[in-house]
Design a protein around this motif. Structure first.
Motif, PDB file in Angstrom:
ATOM      1  N   VAL A 107      60.062 -11.833   3.950  1.00 56.66           N
ATOM      2  CA  VAL A 107      61.023 -12.934   3.823  1.00 56.66           C
ATOM      3  C   VAL A 107      61.728 -13.096   5.163  1.00 56.66           C
ATOM      4  CG1 VAL A 107      63.032 -13.842   2.603  1.00 56.66           C
ATOM      5  CG2 VAL A 107      61.418 -12.350   1.394  1.00 56.66           C
ATOM      6  N   ILE A 108      61.654 -14.299   5.740  1.00 59.72           N
ATOM      7  CA  ILE A 108      62.367 -14.590   6.992  1.00 59.72           C
ATOM      8  C   ILE A 108      63.667 -15.308   6.622  1.00 59.72           C
ATOM      9  CG2 ILE A 108      62.251 -15.638   9.290  1.00 59.72           C
ATOM     10  CD1 ILE A 108      59.964 -13.718   8.871  1.00 59.72           C
ATOM     11  N   ALA A 109      64.789 -14.707   7.028  1.00 63.29           N
ATOM     12  CA  ALA A 109      66.106 -15.280   6.684  1.00 63.29           C
ATOM     13  C   ALA A 109      67.042 -15.138   7.882  1.00 63.29           C
ATOM     14  CB  ALA A 109      66.674 -14.560   5.457  1.00 63.29           C
ATOM     15  N   THR A 110      66.534 -15.519   9.066  1.00 61.32           N
ATOM     16  CA  THR A 110      67.313 -15.282  10.290  1.00 61.32           C
ATOM     17  C   THR A 110      68.263 -16.425  10.652  1.00 61.32           C
ATOM     18  OG1 THR A 110      65.278 -15.856  11.484  1.00 61.32           O
ATOM     19  CG2 THR A 110      65.852 -13.536  11.369  1.00 61.32           C
ATOM     20  N   GLY A 111      68.349 -17.454   9.804  1.00 58.20           N
ATOM     21  CA  GLY A 111      69.400 -18.474   9.954  1.00 58.20           C
ATOM     22  C   GLY A 111      69.569 -19.026  11.347  1.00 58.20           C
ATOM     23  N   HIS A 112      70.800 -18.969  11.831  1.00 60.63           N
ATOM     24  CA  HIS A 112      71.125 -19.428  13.183  1.00 60.63           C
ATOM     25  C   HIS A 112      71.472 -18.233  14.069  1.00 60.63           C
ATOM     26  CE1 HIS A 112      71.607 -23.348  11.158  1.00 60.63           C
ATOM     27  NE2 HIS A 112      71.332 -23.844  12.342  1.00 60.63           N
ATOM     28  N   ASP A 113      71.176 -18.389  15.358  1.00 58.64           N
ATOM     29  CA  ASP A 113      71.527 -17.334  16.313  1.00 58.64           C
ATOM     30  C   ASP A 113      73.034 -17.243  16.450  1.00 58.64           C
ATOM     31  OD1 ASP A 113      69.359 -15.960  17.163  1.00 58.64           O
ATOM     32  OD2 ASP A 113      68.820 -17.366  18.755  1.00 58.64           O
ATOM     33  N   LYS A 139      75.035 -23.908  16.408  1.00 60.59           N
ATOM     34  CA  LYS A 139      74.306 -22.761  16.968  1.00 60.59           C
ATOM     35  C   LYS A 139      72.810 -22.999  16.812  1.00 60.59           C
ATOM     36  CE  LYS A 139      77.969 -19.524  15.716  1.00 60.59           C
ATOM     37  NZ  LYS A 139      78.820 -20.232  14.766  1.00 60.59           N
ATOM     38  N   PRO A 140      72.000 -22.497  17.754  1.00 61.01           N
ATOM     39  CA  PRO A 140      70.546 -22.714  17.639  1.00 61.01           C
ATOM     40  C   PRO A 140      69.955 -21.960  16.450  1.00 61.01           C
ATOM     41  CG  PRO A 140      71.055 -21.229  19.474  1.00 61.01           C
ATOM     42  CD  PRO A 140      72.366 -21.743  18.953  1.00 61.01           C
ATOM     43  N   VAL A 141      68.858 -22.517  15.914  1.00 60.87           N
ATOM     44  CA  VAL A 141      68.146 -21.856  14.814  1.00 60.87           C
ATOM     45  C   VAL A 141      67.605 -20.515  15.312  1.00 60.87           C
ATOM     46  CG1 VAL A 141      66.180 -22.083  13.231  1.00 60.87           C
ATOM     47  CG2 VAL A 141      67.525 -24.080  13.814  1.00 60.87           C
ATOM     48  N   GLY A 142      67.686 -19.488  14.462  1.00 58.00           N
ATOM     49  CA  GLY A 142      67.277 -18.139  14.870  1.00 58.00           C
ATOM     50  C   GLY A 142      65.785 -17.913  14.758  1.00 58.00           C
ATOM     51  N   SER A 143      64.999 -18.746  15.464  1.00 57.78           N
ATOM     52  CA  SER A 143      63.539 -18.649  15.322  1.00 57.78           C
ATOM     53  C   SER A 143      62.802 -18.502  16.647  1.00 57.78           C
ATOM     54  CB  SER A 143      63.006 -19.897  14.603  1.00 57.78           C
ATOM     55  OG  SER A 143      63.256 -21.056  15.393  1.00 57.78           O
ATOM     56  N   ALA A 144      63.530 -18.444  17.770  1.00 59.01           N
ATOM     57  CA  ALA A 144      62.850 -18.379  19.074  1.00 59.01           C
ATOM     58  C   ALA A 144      61.890 -17.191  19.135  1.00 59.01           C
ATOM     59  CB  ALA A 144      63.891 -18.289  20.195  1.00 59.01           C
ATOM     60  N   TRP A 145      62.267 -16.070  18.527  1.00 59.86           N
ATOM     61  CA  TRP A 145      61.437 -14.858  18.575  1.00 59.86           C
ATOM     62  C   TRP A 145      60.113 -15.012  17.826  1.00 59.86           C
ATOM     63  CZ3 TRP A 145      60.434 -11.510  14.268  1.00 59.86           C
ATOM     64  CH2 TRP A 145      61.001 -11.944  13.072  1.00 59.86           C
ATOM     65  N   LEU A 146      60.003 -16.036  16.954  1.00 57.49           N
ATOM     66  CA  LEU A 146      58.788 -16.218  16.151  1.00 57.49           C
ATOM     67  C   LEU A 146      57.682 -16.940  16.914  1.00 57.49           C
ATOM     68  CD1 LEU A 146      60.514 -17.270  12.812  1.00 57.49           C
ATOM     69  CD2 LEU A 146      59.396 -15.080  13.282  1.00 57.49           C
TER      70      LEU A 146
END
Length: 369
Positions: free
Chosen positions: A106-112, A233-240
């Protein structure tokens, strides 16, 4: 490299890994901890009730209930305090080199949101922000979305003697809801002596003469002893972007999910909360709904039931309530917009903190550590 997730009840395809311990990730972890071999991966040891955070700035003791250690509710799961840095079809790699195996992810990293790792450090931040407000005679709030509006309102109600200026680059406040709610909110803030400047941005560099002055895009000077930046805030998905999910994102960095909240193209990977591409207002209570539906669907899959039995998430934006200090709020419902004490009774006094703690099986009242 340390390998985790091979212990416990996880032999029959029951290893569930949740990445991100915000309001959605913490709830799904809590919901699955007794039916799965569960691991929660989060960069910090706690989760924070997001819609209560601004009250903590004017009343730091409020944060004692709204900043909650994961281990307070995660009594039967594993907590890995780290950042996820890679995902394969079977494992999650964390920043310190731990490999956590999963059957369902489950990915739930929201916003950075760069926050301290330890709860006490976060509570200290609230104390420092409160001292900053108390020491200032004039305060600049940048951003007219829900965060900026709620912060300006909290300060105006608790510290009416302070000069508050809110600068927003859009044509109206709270652009994510209807103009009627925006107009009512603007009137409420003006009534509380908050100066609102619309369609302007502001240089967050103090003027060259060293005075407490900030320059707006229309060359106005705003004198303020301190400022708070309340923009998105940016979406917390850059690492994906370097992982197996790189093709599952839209142009905004949101994960594309199907009606069962699975990432498109992946049968055993779910996404919930603000990181999804679901067409609805990004709100905490909707993220909690995602968590409960995804938890239900993972249980169905773990039990070997047919996929047709899976619950469907129907996007909705039924109600929006933006609190305005301790007693008032502006609320947009499907057929009416209200401002004042009536919507305030629903949200503003406790900001749903007691209700949220109860949902996590925690004492709704103050708990001393």
């Amino acid at each position: 490299m340390e390998k985790a997730g091979d212990m416990g009840i996880g032999r029959g395809g029951r290893r569930v890994v949740v990445i991100g311990g915000g309001v959605a990730g913490s709830l799904i972890a809590k919901s699955l901890q007794f039916t799965a071999d569960l691991t929660l991966i989060d960069q910090k040891e706690y989760f924070e009730i997001p819609w209560a955070s601004l009250r903590g700035m004017v009343e730091p003791s409020f944060a004692e209930r709204s900043v909650i250690n994961h281990k307070d509710y995660l009594t039967n799961g594993r907590l890995v305090v780290s950042k996820g840095i890679n995902i394969t079809n079977s494992d999650v790699l964390t920043a310190e080199g731990r490999l956590v195996a999963y059957d369902y992810l489950v990915i739930a990293t929201g916003h950075d949101d760069p926050l301290p790792k330890i709860r006490n450090e976060r509570l200290t931040e609230y104390q420092a922000e409160n001292e900053k407000i108390k020491a200032a005679r004039s305060i600049l709030v940048v951003g007219g979305g829900p965060t900026g509006v709620e912060l300006a309102a909290e300060i105006a109600v608790d510290f009416p003697e302070k000069k508050v200026v809110l600068v927003h680059d859009g044509p109206r406040l709270l652009e994510f809801i209807g103009p009627k709610a925006s107009d009512k909110t603007l009137g409420w803030l003006k009534n509380k002596n908050v100066e609102v400047k619309l369609q302007q941005s502001v240089e967050l560099v103090r003027s060259s003469d060293g005075s407490n002055a900030y320059i707006t895009s229309s060359r106005e000077t705003i004198k303020a002893d301190c400022h708070f930046l309340c923009t998105g805030k940016p979406v917390g998905s850059a690492w994906l972007k370097e992982t197996i999910l790189k093709d599952g994102m839209d142009s905004f960095g949101r994960l594309k999910v199907d009606e069962n909240l699975r990432i498109k193209g992946h049968k055993n990977i779910f996404a919930i909360g603000d990181i999804t591409d679901i067409k609805e207002i990004k709100q905490g209570y909707l993220a909690q709904k995602h968590a409960l539906i995804a938890a239900k669907n993972i249980k169905i899959l773990m039990d070997g039931q047919k996929e047709s039995k899976m619950a469907v998430y129907k996007p909705r934006s039924i109600k929006v309530i933006v609190s305005l200090g301790r007693h008032d709020a502006v609320a947009q419902f499907p057929f009416t917009t209200l401002i004042g004490l009536v919507p305030g009774l629903i949200k503003s006094k406790d900001l749903f903190v007691g209700k949220t703690r109860k949902a996590m099986d925690l004492n709704p009242h103050i708990v001393h550590y």
